[in-house]
Write a protein that holds these residues in place. Sequence first.
Motif, PDB file in Angstrom:
ATOM      1  N   LEU A 216       0.831  -1.213   0.000  1.00 56.02           N
ATOM      2  CA  LEU A 216       0.000   0.000   0.000  1.00 56.02           C
ATOM      3  C   LEU A 216       0.863   1.260   0.000  1.00 56.02           C
ATOM      4  N   THR A 217       1.958   1.235   0.732  1.00 58.31           N
ATOM      5  CA  THR A 217       2.871   2.388   0.772  1.00 58.31           C
ATOM      6  C   THR A 217       3.488   2.624  -0.597  1.00 58.31           C
ATOM      7  N   GLN A 218       3.875   1.554  -1.282  1.00 62.54           N
ATOM      8  CA  GLN A 218       4.445   1.691  -2.616  1.00 62.54           C
ATOM      9  C   GLN A 218       3.448   2.319  -3.582  1.00 62.54           C
ATOM     10  N   VAL A 219       2.207   1.880  -3.509  1.00 65.00           N
ATOM     11  CA  VAL A 219       1.183   2.442  -4.390  1.00 65.00           C
ATOM     12  C   VAL A 219       0.920   3.897  -4.021  1.00 65.00           C
ATOM     13  N   ALA A 220       0.847   4.194  -2.734  1.00 69.47           N
ATOM     14  CA  ALA A 220       0.553   5.561  -2.279  1.00 69.47           C
ATOM     15  C   ALA A 220       1.630   6.549  -2.701  1.00 69.47           C
ATOM     16  N   THR A 221       2.859   6.095  -2.861  1.00 74.97           N
ATOM     17  CA  THR A 221       3.948   7.008  -3.226  1.00 74.97           C
ATOM     18  C   THR A 221       4.136   7.144  -4.735  1.00 74.97           C
ATOM     19  N   GLN A 222       3.367   6.414  -5.518  1.00 77.70           N
ATOM     20  CA  GLN A 222       3.439   6.579  -6.963  1.00 77.70           C
ATOM     21  C   GLN A 222       2.951   7.983  -7.308  1.00 77.70           C
ATOM     22  N   PRO A 223       3.617   8.641  -8.269  1.00 83.18           N
ATOM     23  CA  PRO A 223       3.312  10.054  -8.548  1.00 83.18           C
ATOM     24  C   PRO A 223       1.845  10.357  -8.818  1.00 83.18           C
ATOM     25  N   ASP A 224       1.172   9.558  -9.631  1.00 79.03           N
ATOM     26  CA  ASP A 224      -0.229   9.851  -9.955  1.00 79.03           C
ATOM     27  C   ASP A 224      -1.135   9.687  -8.741  1.00 79.03           C
ATOM     28  N   VAL A 225      -0.919   8.658  -7.961  1.00 78.95           N
ATOM     29  CA  VAL A 225      -1.727   8.418  -6.766  1.00 78.95           C
ATOM     30  C   VAL A 225      -1.438   9.493  -5.713  1.00 78.95           C
ATOM     31  N   SER A 226      -0.176   9.788  -5.526  1.00 74.99           N
ATOM     32  CA  SER A 226       0.228  10.799  -4.545  1.00 74.99           C
ATOM     33  C   SER A 226      -0.346  12.173  -4.886  1.00 74.99           C
ATOM     34  N   ARG A 227      -0.285  12.535  -6.155  1.00 77.42           N
ATOM     35  CA  ARG A 227      -0.793  13.842  -6.599  1.00 77.42           C
ATOM     36  C   ARG A 227      -2.299  13.953  -6.362  1.00 77.42           C
ATOM     37  N   GLU A 228      -3.048  12.912  -6.728  1.00 75.37           N
ATOM     38  CA  GLU A 228      -4.498  12.934  -6.538  1.00 75.37           C
ATOM     39  C   GLU A 228      -4.867  12.931  -5.054  1.00 75.37           C
ATOM     40  N   THR A 229      -4.149  12.168  -4.262  1.00 72.02           N
ATOM     41  CA  THR A 229      -4.417  12.111  -2.825  1.00 72.02           C
ATOM     42  C   THR A 229      -4.118  13.448  -2.169  1.00 72.02           C
ATOM     43  N   ASP A 230      -3.006  14.066  -2.541  1.00 62.91           N
ATOM     44  CA  ASP A 230      -2.673  15.386  -1.988  1.00 62.91           C
ATOM     45  C   ASP A 230      -3.751  16.405  -2.319  1.00 62.91           C
ATOM     46  N   TYR A 231      -4.223  16.386  -3.572  1.00 60.81           N
ATOM     47  CA  TYR A 231      -5.287  17.310  -3.975  1.00 60.81           C
ATOM     48  C   TYR A 231      -6.548  17.053  -3.152  1.00 60.81           C
ATOM     49  N   PHE A 232      -6.917  15.788  -3.031  1.00 58.02           N
ATOM     50  CA  PHE A 232      -8.126  15.440  -2.293  1.00 58.02           C
ATOM     51  C   PHE A 232      -8.034  15.905  -0.843  1.00 58.02           C
ATOM     52  N   LEU A 233      -6.953  15.564  -0.172  1.00 63.13           N
ATOM     53  CA  LEU A 233      -6.820  15.895   1.250  1.00 63.13           C
ATOM     54  C   LEU A 233      -6.725  17.404   1.497  1.00 63.13           C
ATOM     55  N   SER A 234      -6.143  18.131   0.554  1.00 62.77           N
ATOM     56  CA  SER A 234      -6.016  19.573   0.749  1.00 62.77           C
ATOM     57  C   SER A 234      -7.287  20.345   0.387  1.00 62.77           C
ATOM     58  N   HIS A 235      -8.186  19.747  -0.400  1.00 65.09           N
ATOM     59  CA  HIS A 235      -9.385  20.463  -0.837  1.00 65.09           C
ATOM     60  C   HIS A 235     -10.700  19.955  -0.246  1.00 65.09           C
ATOM     61  N   ILE A 236     -10.731  18.737   0.247  1.00 66.71           N
ATOM     62  CA  ILE A 236     -12.000  18.183   0.723  1.00 66.71           C
ATOM     63  C   ILE A 236     -12.545  18.960   1.923  1.00 66.71           C
ATOM     64  N   GLY A 237     -11.688  19.502   2.747  1.00 71.67           N
ATOM     65  CA  GLY A 237     -12.133  20.272   3.906  1.00 71.67           C
ATOM     66  C   GLY A 237     -12.839  21.560   3.543  1.00 71.67           C
ATOM     67  N   ASN A 238     -12.639  22.051   2.316  1.00 67.56           N
ATOM     68  CA  ASN A 238     -13.288  23.284   1.861  1.00 67.56           C
ATOM     69  C   ASN A 238     -14.710  23.053   1.356  1.00 67.56           C
ATOM     70  N   VAL A 239     -15.084  21.807   1.172  1.00 69.79           N
ATOM     71  CA  VAL A 239     -16.416  21.472   0.661  1.00 69.79           C
ATOM     72  C   VAL A 239     -17.423  21.595   1.800  1.00 69.79           C
ATOM     73  N   LYS A 240     -18.465  22.372   1.563  1.00 69.55           N
ATOM     74  CA  LYS A 240     -19.485  22.611   2.594  1.00 69.55           C
ATOM     75  C   LYS A 240     -20.843  22.004   2.246  1.00 69.55           C
ATOM     76  N   THR A 241     -21.105  21.824   0.952  1.00 69.03           N
ATOM     77  CA  THR A 241     -22.406  21.317   0.528  1.00 69.03           C
ATOM     78  C   THR A 241     -22.243  20.177  -0.480  1.00 69.03           C
ATOM     79  N   ILE A 242     -23.324  19.488  -0.739  1.00 72.04           N
ATOM     80  CA  ILE A 242     -23.313  18.425  -1.742  1.00 72.04           C
ATOM     81  C   ILE A 242     -23.010  19.014  -3.106  1.00 72.04           C
TER      82      ILE A 242
END
Length: 160
Positions: free
Chosen positions: A8-34
């Motif tokens: 799982l760590t190897q997959v998580a550190t792959q550039p495409d997965v890491s980039r999408e995860t970073d985007y998700f974690l940094s932006h999901i908190g800004n979502v207030k509505t559906i």
Amino acid sequence: TKDMGKSLTQVATQPDVSRETDYFLSHIGNVKTIDDFLKDYRLYSYAMKAYGLSDMTYAKAFMRKVLTEGVANKNTFANKLTDTRYREFATAFNFAALGSNATKTVQATTGTATHYVTQTMEQKAGDQNEGLRLALYFTRKASTVTTAYQVLADKALTQV
């Protein structure tokens, strides 16, 4: 498969997965509505893939109904569906119960990221060996199966 954490760590550190995860974690908190959630295609499609629903990403009205009603009682839309993935999704992003705080829960943030990495690992393993993908899926889902009907309803589990 011997060391799932390492895989799982190897997959998580792959550039495409890491980039999408970073985007998700940094932006999901800004979502207030559906609506905010469904408008940001990257966030929405990431979450859909995390819960194994990427084939339903186009069905925004359907998913709006799942998220709007939530899972508070047995008569909600998500609870009436036979596919439990919708119930898991509605539980993780529980706008019906938590409102604007739905995207700040551990299940909505790191839980979704963990699901995404696991789904990606299964998918990439399946590209090389379908049997391995099925084995990984079975390992993940077997502990949640309580009746024979759940096995019959799940094409991958039936195949295993």
